[in-house]
Every structure is written in C-alpha cells, then in structure tokens.
Write an enzyme that holds these catalytic residues in place. Structure first.
Site, PDB file in Angstrom:
ATOM      1  N   GLY A  11       0.757  -1.250   0.000  1.00  0.00           N
ATOM      2  CA  GLY A  11       0.000   0.000   0.000  1.00  0.00           C
ATOM      3  C   GLY A  11       0.783   1.292   0.000  1.00  0.00           C
ATOM      4  O   GLY A  11       0.216   2.360  -0.226  1.00  0.00           O
ATOM      5  N   GLU A  52       3.813  -6.823   1.886  1.00  0.00           N
ATOM      6  CA  GLU A  52       3.383  -7.177   0.517  1.00  0.00           C
ATOM      7  C   GLU A  52       3.452  -5.954  -0.396  1.00  0.00           C
ATOM      8  O   GLU A  52       2.450  -5.542  -0.971  1.00  0.00           O
ATOM      9  CB  GLU A  52       1.932  -7.697   0.540  1.00  0.00           C
ATOM     10  N   PRO A  53       4.606  -5.339  -0.520  1.00  0.00           N
ATOM     11  CA  PRO A  53       4.689  -4.127  -1.335  1.00  0.00           C
ATOM     12  C   PRO A  53       4.627  -4.445  -2.828  1.00  0.00           C
ATOM     13  O   PRO A  53       5.158  -5.466  -3.273  1.00  0.00           O
ATOM     14  CB  PRO A  53       6.063  -3.567  -0.977  1.00  0.00           C
ATOM     15  N   CYS A  89     -11.327   2.952 -29.849  1.00  0.00           N
ATOM     16  CA  CYS A  89     -12.607   3.602 -30.127  1.00  0.00           C
ATOM     17  C   CYS A  89     -13.427   3.800 -28.864  1.00  0.00           C
ATOM     18  O   CYS A  89     -14.442   3.134 -28.643  1.00  0.00           O
ATOM     19  CB  CYS A  89     -13.374   2.755 -31.143  1.00  0.00           C
ATOM     20  N   GLU A  90     -12.960   4.656 -27.994  1.00  0.00           N
ATOM     21  CA  GLU A  90     -13.640   4.987 -26.735  1.00  0.00           C
ATOM     22  C   GLU A  90     -13.227   6.399 -26.361  1.00  0.00           C
ATOM     23  O   GLU A  90     -12.032   6.718 -26.411  1.00  0.00           O
ATOM     24  CB  GLU A  90     -13.135   4.099 -25.580  1.00  0.00           C
ATOM     25  N   TYR A  98       1.092  -1.924 -12.143  1.00  0.00           N
ATOM     26  CA  TYR A  98      -0.268  -1.999 -12.665  1.00  0.00           C
ATOM     27  C   TYR A  98      -0.348  -1.375 -14.069  1.00  0.00           C
ATOM     28  O   TYR A  98      -1.344  -0.775 -14.440  1.00  0.00           O
ATOM     29  CB  TYR A  98      -1.274  -1.338 -11.705  1.00  0.00           C
TER      30      TYR A  98
HETATM   31  N1  LLP Z   1      -1.515  -7.017  -0.877  1.00  0.00           N
HETATM   32  C1  LLP Z   1      -2.806  -7.135  -1.235  1.00  0.00           C
HETATM   33  C2  LLP Z   1      -3.667  -8.112  -0.556  1.00  0.00           C
HETATM   34  C3  LLP Z   1      -3.324  -6.315  -2.261  1.00  0.00           C
HETATM   35  O1  LLP Z   1      -4.595  -6.424  -2.595  1.00  0.00           O
HETATM   36  C4  LLP Z   1      -2.457  -5.385  -2.903  1.00  0.00           C
HETATM   37  C5  LLP Z   1      -2.968  -4.529  -3.975  1.00  0.00           C
HETATM   38  C6  LLP Z   1      -1.114  -5.328  -2.505  1.00  0.00           C
HETATM   39  C7  LLP Z   1      -0.678  -6.158  -1.480  1.00  0.00           C
HETATM   40  C8  LLP Z   1      -0.118  -4.405  -3.138  1.00  0.00           C
HETATM   41  O2  LLP Z   1      -0.440  -3.079  -2.947  1.00  0.00           O
HETATM   42  P1  LLP Z   1       0.582  -1.907  -3.379  1.00  0.00           P
HETATM   43  O3  LLP Z   1       1.796  -2.031  -2.487  1.00  0.00           O
HETATM   44  O4  LLP Z   1       0.931  -2.100  -4.791  1.00  0.00           O
HETATM   45  O5  LLP Z   1      -0.188  -0.667  -3.135  1.00  0.00           O
HETATM   46  N2  LLP Z   1      -4.718  -1.370  -9.985  1.00  0.00           N
HETATM   47  C9  LLP Z   1      -4.612  -0.341  -8.962  1.00  0.00           C
HETATM   48  C10 LLP Z   1      -4.014  -0.878  -7.683  1.00  0.00           C
HETATM   49  C11 LLP Z   1      -4.794  -2.050  -7.103  1.00  0.00           C
HETATM   50  C12 LLP Z   1      -4.154  -2.598  -5.855  1.00  0.00           C
HETATM   51  C13 LLP Z   1      -4.773  -3.891  -5.482  1.00  0.00           C
HETATM   52  N3  LLP Z   1      -4.178  -4.525  -4.367  1.00  0.00           N
HETATM   53  C14 LLP Z   1      -3.784   0.797  -9.531  1.00  0.00           C
HETATM   54  O6  LLP Z   1      -3.412   0.753 -10.703  1.00  0.00           O
HETATM   55  O7  LLP Z   1      -3.555   1.798  -8.839  1.00  0.00           O
END
Ligand code: LLP
Length: 420
Positions: free
Chosen positions: A239, A273-274, A344-345, A373
């Site tokens: 996160g 879980e980065p 086409c959007e 992402y």
């Molecule tokens: N752990 C879990 C259970 C998650 O659901 C996620 C992300 C992460 C770790 C990793 O989170 P991060 O460190 O990357 O913030 N598609 C969206 C982001 C969706 C995130 C979903 N879960 C975007 O493009 O911003």
C-alpha cells in the site's frame, strides 16, 4: 530515485538511450530499469533490517517472470492472488515457503495447487473459505497454514477503487468478528493458524493509516492471546504510495521507522506485501506520436499516440496521473492537449487537458511511473497485441516479453463444426 534521466537531451534508461530500444523493438513498449528495481526493493526491505521480516512482492503489480526472478535473487517472496500468479512465482524461482496467498475468491483448484506447492500461508477472508481450505487440505493429507485477513476499518485516504480497509469494502473480516473465526479455526483438521493479515489500500501517501491499523492489530493480537492463540506471522499487506505528480508519500525508510515504532517488540515475523513502491517508478511506457489534431473549432488539441487504454489502463480507470515527457528534448514550447490512444472509446486517454511539450508525428513520448499496474492491467481490447516488455541492465537491454502477434490474438479460439 530512479535511473531514467536525460543525457544530451535524450532520455536514457540507466546508460541506454531509449530511442535505440524503440528502434529495436518498435513502439509502444514497457521499459524497466534493473538498477531502479533493485534499489527500490532494497530500500523497502532494508527499512526493516534487523527485524525478523519477509518482503513478499505483490505479483499483481508487475508479474513478468524476469522481474520476479530478480526479486527472488534479492531474497524476496511473493504475495499472490491467483493460481496464475502462483504459477508465475514458481516459474520465476520464488521459494514456495516465501509465498502468501491473498484474495477474496480463491477456488478449490487454486487452493489445491497452492497446498501442493507448499506455500507459506493462506490469507483467508471468510468462514466458508476456511471450510473449503480445511477440506482441500484433508483430502490431500496436507496442512494449510492460515491467517485471516482482518478489516480494521481504517480510512487509507486514497482513491475509492483502491481502498480496501474500510468496513464497507468487500475485503477481510470485520476485526470485531475475527476472534470468533480464529476460535472456529482451532478445531478443523487440515488447518493450522499461523498468522494475522491485513491490507488497507494502495497508493497511501501518509503513514498514519498504517500506524492506526497497527494499533488495532496489536489490540487484536492481545485478545487472541487471551484465548491461547499465538501467531508466527503478522502480514501488514502493501500500500505504500509513490510520487506520480505532486503527492509526497513517505520514503520507505520513514514508513519502516513508523511501522517499527508502532509494532514495538513484535514477537513474530513481519510480512510485507509491497507492489507499487518497488516497481512503479522503475518502469515507463514508451509510445510514438501518430498524429496531432484539433477539435472545438481549433481550441482543443489532441496528440494521438500509438498506445491506448488497453496498454495502460490507469488514466481511464482511475483518472490517474502519469507524467508524459518527450524522449528527445527539443526546444519546442508547451501546449495544453489531450494525449489519446487509437481505441474507439472517449475514455481512451493517457492525459487530459495536460500541459505537455508540443509533439509532432513520429516523435517518442515516455509515460512515466508505469511500472506498477501498467502491463499487468493491459488487455487485447480492439484486438491489439500486447506490447513488449524490456529490461535494462548494466548498459544492455533485454527483451523480457516479446510483442504479441496476430496468431497470439487467435490462440485458443475455434470455429465450431456447425459454422464450418
Ligand atoms: N496485498 C494485497 C492483498 C493487495 O490487494 C495489494 C494490492 C497489494 C498487497 C499491493 O499493494 P501496493 O503495495 O501495490 O499498493 N490497480 C490499482 C491498484 C490495485 C491494488 C490492489 N491490491 C492501480 O493501478 O492503482
């Protein structure tokens, strides 16, 4: 800090001129820097140095097996959310004992696959899922190590689509109800309680929601202990945000310091879980200008590029900001334009009403902060082959995923006999 920089007015990835890569692989393409990936992984990981911890990279952020292999070599594990991600993580050489399985809807087939692989821990999200995991494990004669993902009801103060830790979100188990579930999970054969997990959202730009969450988790661990339940792993999820535009997220070291202070004497292994914080600014997408045109009687300008929402979905889906810069700096003035793709959007844009350097057909643009992402959310919409991924290392570039072909587009499709 990343290793994309201008040298004599030409954008380089580490020491490699981006136009050279474009000439070799065509456009659009994703481009990652090994030095940046390593640096970001280590910055996060080392902010927990001296503390028993495991950095499980969130595979969904960037799942190319070359990149997963790089993290495996740095001691990283994986946070997966599907059988496909498990398959990738194992193919990349990530140790099964460093894999945690998150997600709200794991199927029996995926659960069996993960049990057979011997993953570290399942992060469960419901009583029903507990029953299914216990059944699958018993059938296989194995034991599933489990945690429950608790929902602490903390506002992560981020985009509504990527907040997960609020009571109204579909994720986790309300922290007030979780104790009951832990007590239920003591009985069934086939499961062993080993952890507590949580993930409150993505692209957080403050440490306070993490600190508030830890406060609630510590209370909860105390309650578990009074019922004789002790755990080996506390999984804080991912996160931590990155800078896309003007936001000023905490540095990994500040995040680490705040988390460590809030945890204060944690008697178990911390799991992180980065995703985004490691890969987001370690990747760019390179696209070429096809045309420029004007609308609204000449008042509105459009720069039409060869990458669309199928290649980078974030601007269309979240109205996300990605800086767009010329690959070769000219002396041209800036202009306010929409940078749009060929799909086409109307929602197919990379930037809207953005002040950008004026660009002409044939010129290359770099869409920054696209490592997280980006490719993983790409699709074949409009029957567009997915673009290549390239990894720069030590003065050389390597194709880590080739451009899809038209044959790839049709792979798996068939015309039934009645139509022949
Ligand atoms: N752990 C879990 C259970 C998650 O659901 C996620 C992300 C992460 C770790 C990793 O989170 P991060 O460190 O990357 O913030 N598609 C969206 C982001 C969706 C995130 C979903 N879960 C975007 O493009 O911003």
């Amino acid at each position: 800090m990343d290793y994309f920089h201008y040298l004599d007015g030409v954008l380089h990835a580490e020491d490699v001129p981006v136009p050279d890569i474009a000439a070799a692989v065509g456009t659009p393409f994703y481009l990652y820097s090994t030095a940046t990936l390593k640096r970001h992984f280590q910055a996060l990981d080392q902010s927990f140095a001296g503390m028993d911890h495991l950095t499980c990279f969130a595979v969904k952020a960037c799942s190319n097996i070359a990149i997963l292999r790089l993290f495996a070599g740095l001691g990283g594990g994986a946070d997966i959310v599907s059988g496909g991600e498990l398959y990738r993580a194992l193919a990349a050489g990530i140790e099964p004992g460093k894999i945690v399985f998150s997600g709200v809807g794991k199927t029996r087939a995926e659960i069996r696959q993960a049990l057979e692989a011997g993953i570290l821990m399942f992060n469960l999200e419901s009583a029903q899922e507990l029953r299914v995991v216990a059944e699958c494990a018993t059938e296989l004669g194995l034991v599933a190590r489990i945690s429950f993902r608790v929902n602490p009801d903390v506002d992560p103060q981020t985009h509504a689509y990527i907040s997960t830790g609020l009571a109204k979100n579909k994720f986790g188990i309300p922290i007030a109800e979780a104790l009951d579930l832990y007590r239920q999970a003591r009985d069934p054969a086939g499961v062993e309680i080993v952890g507590v997990s949580c993930h409150i959202g993505s692209q957080l730009t403050k440490v306070s929601p993490f600190v508030d969450t830890i406060g609630k988790l510590k209370d909860f661990l105390g309650r578990l202990a009074t019922h004789g339940i002790t755990i080996r792993y506390l999984d804080l999820g991912g996160g931590l945000g990155i800078q896309y535009d003007q936001e000023q997220p905490p540095e990994p070291a500040d995040y680490g310091a705040a988390v460590r202070e809030a945890l204060n004497d944690l008697d178990c292994t911390l799991i992180l879980e980065p995703g985004r914080v490691i890969v987001g600014n370690a990747g760019i997408m390179v696209t070429r200008v096809l045309y420029t045109k004007t609308g609204e009687g000449g008042r509105k300008k459009f720069i039409v590029v060869d990458a669309g929402m199928n290649d980078l979905f974030r601007p269309s889906l979240y109205d996300a900001y990605h800086a767009i810069v010329p690959v070769v700096q000219g002396r041209r003035e800036t202009t306010v334009a929409d940078v749009v793709g060929p799909i086409c959007e109307t929602g197919d844009f990379l930037a809207r009403d953005r002040e950008v350097t004026a660009a002409e057909p044939g010129e290359l643009l770099a869409v920054k902060s696209a490592g997280a992402y980006g490719f993983t959310m790409a699709s074949n919409y409009n029957s567009r082959p997915r673009v290549p991924e390239v990894l720069v290392n030590d003065g050389e570039f390597h194709l880590i995923r080739r451009r899809e072909t038209y044959e790839d587009l049709l792979r798996g499709e068939m015309i039934p006999d009645f139509l022949k």
